[in-house]
Design an enzyme around this catalytic site. Structure first.
Site, PDB file in Angstrom:
ATOM      1  N   GLY A  13     -43.420 -37.331  46.102  1.00 29.81           N
ATOM      2  CA  GLY A  13     -44.484 -37.797  46.789  1.00 29.81           C
ATOM      3  C   GLY A  13     -45.709 -37.314  46.030  1.00 29.81           C
ATOM      4  O   GLY A  13     -45.289 -36.765  44.879  1.00 29.81           O
ATOM      5  N   ASP A  14     -46.740 -38.062  46.188  1.00 32.12           N
ATOM      6  CA  ASP A  14     -48.007 -37.875  45.661  1.00 32.12           C
ATOM      7  C   ASP A  14     -47.842 -38.157  43.879  1.00 32.12           C
ATOM      8  O   ASP A  14     -48.602 -37.792  43.201  1.00 32.12           O
ATOM      9  CB  ASP A  14     -48.486 -36.225  45.497  1.00 32.12           C
ATOM     10  CG  ASP A  14     -48.344 -35.679  46.944  1.00 32.12           C
ATOM     11  OD1 ASP A  14     -49.084 -36.288  47.650  1.00 32.12           O
ATOM     12  OD2 ASP A  14     -48.081 -34.440  47.276  1.00 32.12           O
TER      13      ASP A  14
ATOM     14  N   HIS B 141     -52.781 -41.334  50.260  1.00 32.24           N
ATOM     15  CA  HIS B 141     -52.627 -42.205  49.084  1.00 32.24           C
ATOM     16  C   HIS B 141     -54.542 -41.979  48.568  1.00 32.24           C
ATOM     17  O   HIS B 141     -55.158 -42.606  49.400  1.00 32.24           O
ATOM     18  CB  HIS B 141     -52.407 -43.510  49.344  1.00 32.24           C
ATOM     19  CG  HIS B 141     -51.042 -43.772  49.704  1.00 32.24           C
ATOM     20  ND1 HIS B 141     -50.188 -44.796  50.181  1.00 32.24           N
ATOM     21  CD2 HIS B 141     -49.922 -42.620  49.744  1.00 32.24           C
ATOM     22  CE1 HIS B 141     -49.103 -44.544  50.098  1.00 32.24           C
ATOM     23  NE2 HIS B 141     -48.909 -43.371  50.124  1.00 32.24           N
TER      24      HIS B 141
ATOM     25  N   ASP C 133     -52.617 -38.817  31.100  1.00 30.43           N
ATOM     26  CA  ASP C 133     -53.768 -38.277  30.398  1.00 30.43           C
ATOM     27  C   ASP C 133     -53.887 -36.646  30.627  1.00 30.43           C
ATOM     28  O   ASP C 133     -54.420 -35.797  29.713  1.00 30.43           O
ATOM     29  CB  ASP C 133     -55.171 -39.043  30.813  1.00 30.43           C
ATOM     30  CG  ASP C 133     -54.908 -38.993  32.513  1.00 30.43           C
ATOM     31  OD1 ASP C 133     -54.111 -39.266  33.295  1.00 30.43           O
ATOM     32  OD2 ASP C 133     -56.010 -38.376  33.036  1.00 30.43           O
TER      33      ASP C 133
HETATM   34  P1  GDP Z   1     -49.878 -41.144  46.186  1.00 28.17           P
HETATM   35  O1  GDP Z   1     -49.742 -40.346  47.633  1.00 28.17           O
HETATM   36  O2  GDP Z   1     -48.626 -41.314  45.410  1.00 28.17           O
HETATM   37  O3  GDP Z   1     -50.950 -42.403  46.268  1.00 28.17           O
HETATM   38  O4  GDP Z   1     -50.556 -40.050  45.281  1.00 28.17           O
HETATM   39  P2  GDP Z   1     -51.980 -39.031  45.553  1.00 28.17           P
HETATM   40  O5  GDP Z   1     -52.859 -40.053  45.793  1.00 28.17           O
HETATM   41  O6  GDP Z   1     -51.589 -38.149  46.548  1.00 28.17           O
HETATM   42  O7  GDP Z   1     -52.012 -38.454  44.338  1.00 28.17           O
HETATM   43  C1  GDP Z   1     -52.446 -39.128  43.111  1.00 28.17           C
HETATM   44  C2  GDP Z   1     -53.736 -38.469  42.240  1.00 28.17           C
HETATM   45  O8  GDP Z   1     -53.938 -38.671  41.241  1.00 28.17           O
HETATM   46  C3  GDP Z   1     -55.007 -39.012  43.150  1.00 28.17           C
HETATM   47  O9  GDP Z   1     -56.066 -38.215  43.303  1.00 28.17           O
HETATM   48  C4  GDP Z   1     -55.284 -40.089  42.044  1.00 28.17           C
HETATM   49  O10 GDP Z   1     -56.764 -40.550  41.916  1.00 28.17           O
HETATM   50  C5  GDP Z   1     -54.955 -39.461  40.835  1.00 28.17           C
HETATM   51  N1  GDP Z   1     -54.527 -40.493  39.921  1.00 28.17           N
HETATM   52  C6  GDP Z   1     -53.586 -41.352  39.938  1.00 28.17           C
HETATM   53  N2  GDP Z   1     -53.208 -41.953  38.763  1.00 28.17           N
HETATM   54  C7  GDP Z   1     -53.816 -41.148  37.646  1.00 28.17           C
HETATM   55  C8  GDP Z   1     -54.091 -41.132  36.457  1.00 28.17           C
HETATM   56  O11 GDP Z   1     -53.206 -41.794  35.634  1.00 28.17           O
HETATM   57  N3  GDP Z   1     -54.649 -40.029  35.801  1.00 28.17           N
HETATM   58  C9  GDP Z   1     -55.316 -39.179  36.371  1.00 28.17           C
HETATM   59  N4  GDP Z   1     -56.038 -38.380  36.020  1.00 28.17           N
HETATM   60  N5  GDP Z   1     -55.263 -39.273  38.076  1.00 28.17           N
HETATM   61  C10 GDP Z   1     -54.641 -40.008  38.512  1.00 28.17           C
END
Ligand code: GDP
Length: 425
Positions: free
Chosen positions: A12-13, A41, A334
């Site tokens: 997850g996340d 999300h 990144d």
């Molecule tokens: P989800 O539950 O799968 O949607 O994931 P989350 O939202 O919990 O975690 C993803 C986190 O990483 C969020 O804070 C996004 O804004 C951030 N994020 C997603 N893709 C990227 C990326 O490519 N680079 C960076 N630095 N942050 C990202």
């Protein structure tokens, strides 16, 4: 008809929200088909930064119909709070862009309470629940001891049904946990304050989906959590209480016979895990702290620091298989820019033997990671938008993942913003 599921490959996340927010542009309908308000999300777009818990990530796109399917844990309190938060940011949610399945079961006021009581009873061996009532909810759904959203339109029968459930549940609350019973007054207030406001959204969503399918509209399915948290195929018992796999999307949505054509598996460039349970590739100390800070790895729902580790090819290969991914989205590449050499978990050592297969849950506790390192790229990637412009070492990192798990990486994400993405043809 174009159908696609965006699913998590790991714990997850992984960044599913940002992928759904991006892909939703090309879809007419976005559906959440399992889980509840227990995860978040995160979506960053021109309107701000949002943590969505229950609402589909298509709510930011005009003209998209968002559906909460019958498979979700429908928590009216959480849902209304989320709708209000979005309204304050200028994102309007109405019956024209949100529909809730009349067959979705309601998360009742005692589910959250029971979740807390049970975690407390487990004392020093908790499951790591977010205490949003998800496990008690799904247990009761399987036991046929909850109510369907559509029952809100039958108030007399609903009250009778709730009274019967209340009498039954109070036996557990008072007798097993020694807690206070829930009263009928509390339930009446809950129906009035939280369930009445969701009624305008409650509909036969199966029909909406069938009609959409019949006129060739495109449907995007959005999963919560990842393959390793699936109740049947994950790291039992440290899973969630629903099926997080793409295969469940048709059942949890209202179109049980649908075949989903495209399955985008989201993988983070390193591993993170919230809560308890085996996490073979876990890093500790300063190395972990550095990665956690670089990736801002704190839970979207709870703010808990996430456990972190290198990319785990064993777990990822398993996740890809379970999800049946047809393409991968690699996120947060990144974040790894600060490393000169990047560790990668390429196998597990169990009882002196090395394996690249993900083991049976009981064997995970004894598994040790086999780590190899690959060269880092030593520069900021956040401005890169083309595959050719990625440094050689970063491209190698991506192709190494593809080769190891046997699935193409079509999207490489280099930042949280909508356009911080490289799409490979
Ligand atoms: P989800 O539950 O799968 O949607 O994931 P989350 O939202 O919990 O975690 C993803 C986190 O990483 C969020 O804070 C996004 O804004 C951030 N994020 C997603 N893709 C990227 C990326 O490519 N680079 C960076 N630095 N942050 C990202």
């Amino acid at each position: 008809m174009k159908t696609c599921a965006v699913v998590g490959i790991n714990w997850g996340d992984e960044g599913k929200g940002r992928m759904v927010d991006l892909l939703a542009e090309d879809y007419d309908v976005v559906v959440r088909y399992q889980g509840g308000g227990n995860a978040g999300h995160t979506v960053v777009n021109e309107r701000g930064r949002f943590a969505l818990h229950l609402l589909p990530s298509g709510v930011f796109r005009e003209g998209v119909m968002n559906i909460l399917g019958n498979g979700v844990a429908l928590d009216p309190e959480n849902l209304m709070a989320e709708i209000e938060t979005l309204a304050r940011a200028g994102v309007e949610i109405g019956a024209e862009n949100l529909a809730i399945s009349e067959r979705a079961s309601l998360l009742l006021p005692w589910h959250r309470r029971l979740d807390e009581l049970e975690e407390k009873r487990l004392a020093d061996r908790p499951y790591g629940s977010t205490k949003q009532g998800i496990a008690p909810f799904y247990a009761d759904k399987a036991a046929k001891k909850t109510v369907l959203a559509g029952e809100l339109f039958h108030p007399d029968e609903l009250r009778e049904h709730l009274a019967a459930l209340l009498a039954w549940k109070n036996l557990t609350l008072t007798g097993v946990y020694g807690a206070e019973p829930v009263t009928m007054e509390e339930l009446d207030a809950w129906v009035r304050d939280w369930c009445e406001p969701i009624k305008p959204f409650v509909r036969d969503t199966g029909r909406i989906l069938r009609e959409a399918a019949d006129c060739g509209k495109s449907i995007l399915f959005e999963a919560q959590l990842g393959a390793l948290r699936d109740i049947d195929y994950g790291i039992v018992p440290y899973t969630t209480s629903s099926n997080t796999l793409a295969a469940y999307a048709p059942i949890g949505s209202g179109l049980p016979t649908l075949k989903i054509r495209e399955i985008v598996g989201v993988v983070k460039a390193y591993s993170t895990c919230v809560g308890e349970g085996p996490f073979v590739c876990e890093l500790f100390g300063a190395e972990a702290e550095r990665l956690r800070e670089a990736g801002a790895e704190y839970g979207a729902k709870t703010g808990r620091p996430r456990r972190v580790g290198p990319l785990d090819l064993v777990a990822t290969r398993y996740g890809v298989e379970m999800q049946g991914a047809t393409a991968l989205a690699l996120t947060k590449l990144d974040v790894l820019s600060y490393l000169d050499e990047i560790p990668v978990c390429v196998g597990y050592e169990i009882g002196g033997k090395i394996t690249d297969r993900f083991p049976f849950p009981t064997e995970l506790a004894a598994a040790k990671p086999v780590i190899e390192t690959v060269p880092g790229w030593g520069c900021d990637l956040s401005g890169v938008r083309k595959w050719e412009d990625l440094p050689e070492a970063a491209r190698h990192y991506v192709t190494m993942l593809e080769d190891a798990v046997g699935c193409p990486v079509t999207y490489v994400s280099v930042g949280p913003e909508r356009d911080s993405l490289i799409i490979r043809e």
